[in-house]
Design a protein around this motif. Structure first.
Motif, PDB file in Angstrom:
ATOM      1  N   TYR A   1       0.857  -1.186   0.000  1.00 11.65           N
ATOM      2  CA  TYR A   1       0.000   0.000   0.000  1.00 11.65           C
ATOM      3  C   TYR A   1       0.894   1.237   0.000  1.00 11.65           C
ATOM      4  O   TYR A   1       1.854   1.324   0.764  1.00 11.65           O
ATOM      5  N   GLN A   2       0.539   2.215  -0.846  1.00 14.51           N
ATOM      6  CA  GLN A   2       1.374   3.401  -0.995  1.00 14.51           C
ATOM      7  C   GLN A   2       0.557   4.680  -0.916  1.00 14.51           C
ATOM      8  O   GLN A   2      -0.561   4.753  -1.444  1.00 14.51           O
ATOM      9  N   GLY A   3       1.101   5.684  -0.237  1.00 16.50           N
ATOM     10  CA  GLY A   3       0.481   6.991  -0.137  1.00 16.50           C
ATOM     11  C   GLY A   3       1.548   8.067  -0.190  1.00 16.50           C
ATOM     12  O   GLY A   3       2.734   7.776  -0.047  1.00 16.50           O
ATOM     13  N   ALA A   4       1.123   9.318  -0.381  1.00  9.44           N
ATOM     14  CA  ALA A   4       2.106  10.403  -0.492  1.00  9.44           C
ATOM     15  C   ALA A   4       1.509  11.707  -0.001  1.00  9.44           C
ATOM     16  O   ALA A   4       0.288  11.900  -0.012  1.00  9.44           O
ATOM     17  N   CYS A   5       2.394  12.602   0.453  1.00  7.65           N
ATOM     18  CA  CYS A   5       2.004  13.960   0.827  1.00  7.65           C
ATOM     19  C   CYS A   5       2.191  14.879  -0.373  1.00  7.65           C
ATOM     20  O   CYS A   5       3.001  14.596  -1.261  1.00  7.65           O
ATOM     21  N   ASP A   6       1.454  15.995  -0.372  1.00  7.54           N
ATOM     22  CA  ASP A   6       1.494  16.921  -1.499  1.00  7.54           C
ATOM     23  C   ASP A   6       2.106  18.245  -1.083  1.00  7.54           C
ATOM     24  O   ASP A   6       1.966  18.687   0.067  1.00  7.54           O
ATOM     25  N   ASP A   7       2.747  18.930  -2.027  1.00  7.98           N
ATOM     26  CA  ASP A   7       3.346  20.232  -1.768  1.00  7.98           C
ATOM     27  C   ASP A   7       2.313  21.322  -2.023  1.00  7.98           C
ATOM     28  O   ASP A   7       2.401  22.087  -2.980  1.00  7.98           O
ATOM     29  N   LEU A   8       1.309  21.403  -1.135  1.00 12.92           N
ATOM     30  CA  LEU A   8       0.289  22.435  -1.232  1.00 12.92           C
ATOM     31  C   LEU A   8       0.564  23.510  -0.188  1.00 12.92           C
ATOM     32  O   LEU A   8       1.271  23.273   0.794  1.00 12.92           O
ATOM     33  N   PHE A   9      -0.009  24.699  -0.376  1.00 10.05           N
ATOM     34  CA  PHE A   9       0.108  25.730   0.659  1.00 10.05           C
ATOM     35  C   PHE A   9      -0.372  25.164   1.984  1.00 10.05           C
ATOM     36  O   PHE A   9       0.226  25.385   3.033  1.00 10.05           O
ATOM     37  N   THR A  10      -1.485  24.439   1.919  1.00 14.59           N
ATOM     38  CA  THR A  10      -2.021  23.788   3.106  1.00 14.59           C
ATOM     39  C   THR A  10      -2.116  22.300   2.823  1.00 14.59           C
ATOM     40  O   THR A  10      -2.933  21.876   2.005  1.00 14.59           O
TER      41      THR A  10
ATOM     42  N   VAL B   1       4.078   2.278   2.310  1.00  9.04           N
ATOM     43  CA  VAL B   1       5.016   3.341   1.959  1.00  9.04           C
ATOM     44  C   VAL B   1       4.303   4.688   2.012  1.00  9.04           C
ATOM     45  O   VAL B   1       3.255   4.857   1.397  1.00  9.04           O
ATOM     46  N   PHE B   2       4.853   5.627   2.771  1.00 10.00           N
ATOM     47  CA  PHE B   2       4.415   7.021   2.772  1.00 10.00           C
ATOM     48  C   PHE B   2       5.566   7.845   2.200  1.00 10.00           C
ATOM     49  O   PHE B   2       6.648   7.895   2.794  1.00 10.00           O
ATOM     50  N   GLU B   3       5.325   8.511   1.079  1.00  8.44           N
ATOM     51  CA  GLU B   3       6.390   9.288   0.459  1.00  8.44           C
ATOM     52  C   GLU B   3       6.240  10.782   0.758  1.00  8.44           C
ATOM     53  O   GLU B   3       5.148  11.279   1.025  1.00  8.44           O
TER      54      GLU B   3
ATOM     55  N   LEU C   1       9.035   5.382   5.305  1.00  9.52           N
ATOM     56  CA  LEU C   1       8.746   6.810   5.210  1.00  9.52           C
ATOM     57  C   LEU C   1       9.894   7.477   4.462  1.00  9.52           C
ATOM     58  O   LEU C   1      11.049   7.331   4.850  1.00  9.52           O
ATOM     59  N   THR C   2       9.585   8.193   3.401  1.00  9.75           N
ATOM     60  CA  THR C   2      10.642   8.920   2.683  1.00  9.75           C
ATOM     61  C   THR C   2      10.496  10.413   2.947  1.00  9.75           C
ATOM     62  O   THR C   2       9.385  10.918   3.091  1.00  9.75           O
ATOM     63  N   TYR C   3      11.603  11.092   3.037  1.00  5.57           N
ATOM     64  CA  TYR C   3      11.569  12.531   3.257  1.00  5.57           C
ATOM     65  C   TYR C   3      12.885  13.158   2.833  1.00  5.57           C
ATOM     66  O   TYR C   3      13.905  12.478   2.748  1.00  5.57           O
ATOM     67  N   ARG C   4      12.828  14.444   2.573  1.00 10.50           N
ATOM     68  CA  ARG C   4      14.028  15.196   2.207  1.00 10.50           C
ATOM     69  C   ARG C   4      14.698  15.706   3.481  1.00 10.50           C
ATOM     70  O   ARG C   4      14.149  16.572   4.161  1.00 10.50           O
ATOM     71  N   ASP C   5      15.848  15.189   3.788  1.00 12.01           N
ATOM     72  CA  ASP C   5      16.520  15.633   5.003  1.00 12.01           C
ATOM     73  C   ASP C   5      16.992  17.073   4.892  1.00 12.01           C
ATOM     74  O   ASP C   5      17.162  17.763   5.892  1.00 12.01           O
ATOM     75  N   SER C   6      17.202  17.564   3.692  1.00  6.40           N
ATOM     76  CA  SER C   6      17.647  18.954   3.529  1.00  6.40           C
ATOM     77  C   SER C   6      16.548  19.940   3.864  1.00  6.40           C
ATOM     78  O   SER C   6      16.811  21.116   4.090  1.00  6.40           O
ATOM     79  N   GLU C   7      15.287  19.484   3.912  1.00  9.49           N
ATOM     80  CA  GLU C   7      14.165  20.375   4.230  1.00  9.49           C
ATOM     81  C   GLU C   7      13.602  20.109   5.614  1.00  9.49           C
ATOM     82  O   GLU C   7      12.559  20.589   5.984  1.00  9.49           O
ATOM     83  N   THR C   8      14.284  19.280   6.398  1.00 15.94           N
ATOM     84  CA  THR C   8      13.804  18.948   7.736  1.00 15.94           C
ATOM     85  C   THR C   8      14.792  19.469   8.764  1.00 15.94           C
ATOM     86  O   THR C   8      15.690  18.767   9.178  1.00 15.94           O
ATOM     87  N   ASN C   9      14.636  20.756   9.155  1.00 12.19           N
ATOM     88  CA  ASN C   9      15.524  21.320  10.168  1.00 12.19           C
ATOM     89  C   ASN C   9      14.837  21.305  11.522  1.00 12.19           C
ATOM     90  O   ASN C   9      13.733  20.804  11.669  1.00 12.19           O
TER      91      ASN C   9
END
Length: 863
Positions: free
Chosen positions: A56-65, A114-116, A145-153
């Motif tokens: 099963y796969q899901g993802a977050c979106d780059d929305l304002f909200t 998977v959550f991307e 869980l995948t994430y961009r470490d450069s954007e996680t401060n």
């Protein structure tokens, strides 16, 4: 597509999946910069396991909200389409999480979820991760869980969530760039200069592949120029398509494409391969491509394209309840009225799912876009924003906007609304530790309602607020029956929310009055029952906090522990950040008093990572850290001035007493004087004559121990009364039964030589070096022989610094013995065993007995 230099990662994922398949699930945190290949790796891994498990796969979106719970909703429909046919947006989050977990428990196959793109996750999704990972060990499931470490401060919520996950429940895997050798080999095959490609790309697989792709002309100076050069060479229809798709962070559903097609010809796009179909949506193949095109658009072009999206899809998005998408396009289209309308709607939706931080951001957006002179609407937005700020632990901002509301309300004549505003401000200032302002606004509320002839909600609210202040500042002597009548007024009116508030305030006040403790506890438990039944989330959390915090003050540890556990879980699941942090600060204080210093330090230190913690939370956590530091022999002097200054500024007797007790303990341990006579006199003036017997007794105990003889009360409570041998034994028995070894050792040390030896042995097991050395010196001064030397060689000899007693218990744990069996073998109480096991788990950084044994074997502590 063949993955290059990812064999080790694939093997590691495979190994973790096989281990999870045995019944103990695990979480993989897969990180890396944009374009590093996280999605490609996950895609290949899913392909490898496609015939062996349910995926099963899901993802977050780059929305304002961000869409609340976006990846979870993606997965819900994949798991059971019949059960979740539409987004369960109004279902209580804790119920939704539990139902989803139970649904997975019924699956007979192994699971891969998977959550991307978790760097774009909303609060609700982050809460789900905490909920799910903590229970993952019960499922045969690998959770990636995948994430961009450069954007996680450190200022981003995701980093905090990662820090709160149980350490042995997850494994971090970071994707690194391709090596220079690999890039050169790839470039050579395409006829390019490998060294130049590596220099420009830095080994980022996306950059490398895009540079070497057939639609990329040579090796441009910058990747952005490479993308734009491709863009400029396309036909007008293709460029138009790329432009419109560049403003869609989450792409567009395939069935909607024909509507766009009438305005933008995209016949050539799929052939080029820059725009593709993925999960039923038309999207850019690479996010970096989308961003590059979007950033190249002029402001006017962006507005035009976003307006077109609203023109084409507003009704569709409304019908589907996709408020977040509408808001995204409305903001970019500069449609201010539309932003106000849908920001308010999205805020309500976010709040209903417990995403109070997101709700506050949305209300602020609505405020920023409001135009005209609609004061009523603006006031409603101010109120909603300040309330969500309060729930999400943004107290200063809540105060600022509530004061704006009060200025507007004072120009009106509605006493109920003015009173409510005054009482809310009074509460917020109490949280910020400002007694003067808290009492000032409370007095204004009383002045406003005192002349009202008949009972009213405003009157009930004002006097409930006064009860809260008296409870907080311990002014029991000023108690009048009027406070109790607020319960009667609320009961008669049938307003159960007001009844909750009145019972909560009055119940906590009663718990602090000697002889009325049981009455207060019963009132708070009844209040909690009403709040839970009606879904009054804030009132329930506040009642958990009052019941737990007051129980801790009067040393009812079992009640405090049970209430804290339930309250922390409740507030966390509902996104009540302020109450969760407050309850955690009380948990840190509880663990300190129970002798679990590593756990107390961990909780307090984590809370202080939020630099904006309100004073009511910060003072407790600072005090916990100071006491732990001084007992261990660390530098506590850096913390003590702030503890002292903040407590006197707050003028709350309980905070001042706690700070002064800490300072006197420091004086006893070090022989240094840090408290002046004026400090003692100021403390005495703040402390009420009646009530607070236990806390005043603790302060008197430490004053005498530090060699001061300014006694605050004539009689000392039995827990601290060491005036005779018999009373020493009675006090020691109380502390032992309560599971507080440090306090037990302190009172035992006031007894005879044998009791002093018992005391120093307890302190030795607690690893509080400074206290041990102080006791040892005092025993030497008294001429006592056979004193333990210090931290034992056996403690120094193991990597986790387990004491001898902890090693004994660990060995018995390896034999699968239960607490009672261990207690019987070692001739100690089961509670003492439980205390030692808690320390073992913290020192070995595990969360179960079996895992502690396994870790000890791995470290070579057990053979």
């Amino acid at each position: 597509m063949r993955l290059i230099e990812r064999e080790g990662m694939m093997a590691s994922l495979q190994q973790h999946f096989e281990q999870a398949s045995e019944g103990e699930g695990h979480c993989i945190l897969l990180s890396g910069e944009a374009g590093i290949g996280k999605t490609a790796l996950v895609k290949e891994f899913c392909k490898l396991l496609s015939n062996t498990c349910a995926i099963y796969q899901g993802a977050c979106d780059d929305l304002f909200t961000p869409r609340p719970l976006a990846p979870l909703y993606d997965v819900l429909w994949q798991v059971n389409k019949e059960r979740w046919t539409v987004p369960p947006s109004h279902e209580e989050r804790s119920v939704l999480f539990t139902n989803f977990f139970q649904e997975l428990s019924t699956k007979k196959s192994n699971l891969l979820i998977v959550f991307e793109d978790m760097h774009w996750a909303d609060e609700g999704t982050l809460d789900f991760i905490k909920f799910f990972v903590r229970r993952l060990g019960q499922l045969p499931c690998l959770f990636i869980l995948t994430y961009r470490d450069s954007e996680t401060n450190l200022t981003r919520p995701l980093r905090n969530v990662l820090g709160e996950l149980p350490p042995d429940s997850f494994t971090k895997m970071a994707l690194t760039p391709l090596s220079k050798h690999a890039v050169e080999e790839m470039a050579t095959q395409k006829g390019y200069n490998g060294e130049d490609v590596y220099k420009i790309s830095g080994g980022n697989p996306f950059y490398v592949n895009e540079i070497l792709a057939s639609y990329s002309p040579g090796v441009p100076e910058k990747i952005k120029n490479s993308i734009l050069s491709v863009y400029e060479r396309q036909k007008e229809g293709t460029r138009n398509a790329w432009e419109i798709w560049s403003i869609m962070p989450d792409g567009l559903e395939v069935e909607y494409v024909p509507r766009v097609k009438s305005s933008w010809v995209i016949s050539n796009c799929f052939a080029i391969g820059v725009i593709i179909i993925k999960n039923g949506k038309v999207v850019f193949k690479h996010e970096l491509y989308r961003r590059t095109i979007e950033e190249s658009l002029t402001s006017f072009k962006k507005i035009e394209l976003n307006k077109k999206m609203l023109e084409l899809f507003l009704e569709t998005f409304e019908a589907k309840g996709e408020i977040e998408r509408i808001l995204h396009y409305a903001k970019n289209a500069n449609e201010k009225d539309m932003v106000v309308k849908y920001a308010a709607a999205a805020a309500g939706k976010a709040a209903s799912t417990g995403a109070h931080k997101e709700a506050s951001k949305l209300w602020l957006t609505a405020i920023e876009y409001v135009e005209g002179k609609d004061i009523k609407q603006l006031t409603e937005f101010y109120e909603a924003y300040s309330y969500e700020c309060y729930l999400s632990n943004q107290i200063k901002e809540a105060i600022s906007f509530t004061e704006k509301v009060l200025d507007i309300r004072k120009k009106e004549t509605d006493i109920d609304e003015i009173t409510e505003c005054l009482c809310f401000l009074s509460r917020l200032w109490r949280i910020e530790g400002d007694r003067k302002n808290a009492e000032r606004f409370a007095a204004q509320a009383i002045e406003l309602v005192k002349e009202l002839q008949s009972p009213s909600m405003a009157k009930s609210l004002a006097y409930s607020n006064i009860s809260e202040i008296k409870m907080l500042y311990d002014n029991q002597a000023e108690y009048t029956p009027r406070e109790e009548s607020t319960i009667e007024i609320a009961t008669e009116s049938g307003n159960e929310k007001m009844l909750c508030r009145a019972m909560n305030a009055f119940g906590a006040l009663q718990m602090l009055i000697p002889g009325s403790e049981d009455k207060g506890i019963a009132l708070l438990q009844q209040c909690l029952e009403i709040a839970l039944k009606n879904g009054y989330y804030e009132h329930a959390a506040a009642t958990y906090a009052n019941l737990a915090g007051t129980a801790l003050r009067i040393k009812k540890y079992e009640l405090a522990s049970r209430t804290l556990e339930a309250g922390i879980l409740y507030s966390e699941e509902r996104g009540l950040s302020f109450w969760n942090a407050y309850l955690l600060s009380q948990k840190a204080k509880l663990e300190l008093e129970k002798g679990n210093l590593p756990e107390a330090w961990k909780i307090a230190d984590n809370l202080l990572k939020n630099e904006n913690q309100p004073h009511v939370i910060k003072i407790t956590t600072l005090n916990v850290l100071a006491r732990i530091a001084m007992r261990r022999g660390d530098d506590a002097l850096a913390l003590l001035p702030e503890v002292k200054t903040m407590s006197f500024a707050m003028m709350e007797p309980q905070r001042v007493i706690a700070a002064m007790a800490t300072l006197f303990e420091y004086e006893w341990l070090t022989g240094k004087t840090v408290i002046e006579k004026d400090d003692i006199e100021q403390t005495s003036a703040l402390i009420p004559i009646n009530g607070m017997d236990v806390e005043k007794s603790e302060l008197t105990f430490w004053m005498l121990k530090a060699g001061r003889h300014f006694v605050l009360q004539n009689e000392i409570a039995g827990h601290y009364d060491v005036s005779s041998e018999q009373k020493v034994m009675k006090a020691a028995a109380f502390w032992e039964q309560s599971g507080c070894p440090y306090e037990q050792a302190l009172v035992l040390f006031e007894g005879n030589e044998d009791e002093k030896r018992k005391a120093i042995a307890i302190v030795q097991d607690l690893d509080v070096i400074a206290v041990f050395e102080k006791m040892k010196q005092e025993m030497r001064d008294l001429g006592i022989k056979n004193i333990p030397r210090g931290i034992r060689n056996s403690t120094r000899s193991n990597a986790a610094l387990l004491t001898t007693r902890e090693m004994e218990i660990l060995k018995l744990l390896s034999q699968d013995l239960q607490n009672k069996e261990i207690a019987a073998q070692l001739f100690i109480s089961a509670k003492t065993v439980d205390h030692h096991i808690s320390n073992i788990l913290v020192k070995l950084d595990t969360n179960s007995r079996h895992k502690a044994v396994a870790e000890a074997l791995r470290m070579g502590i057990l053979k």
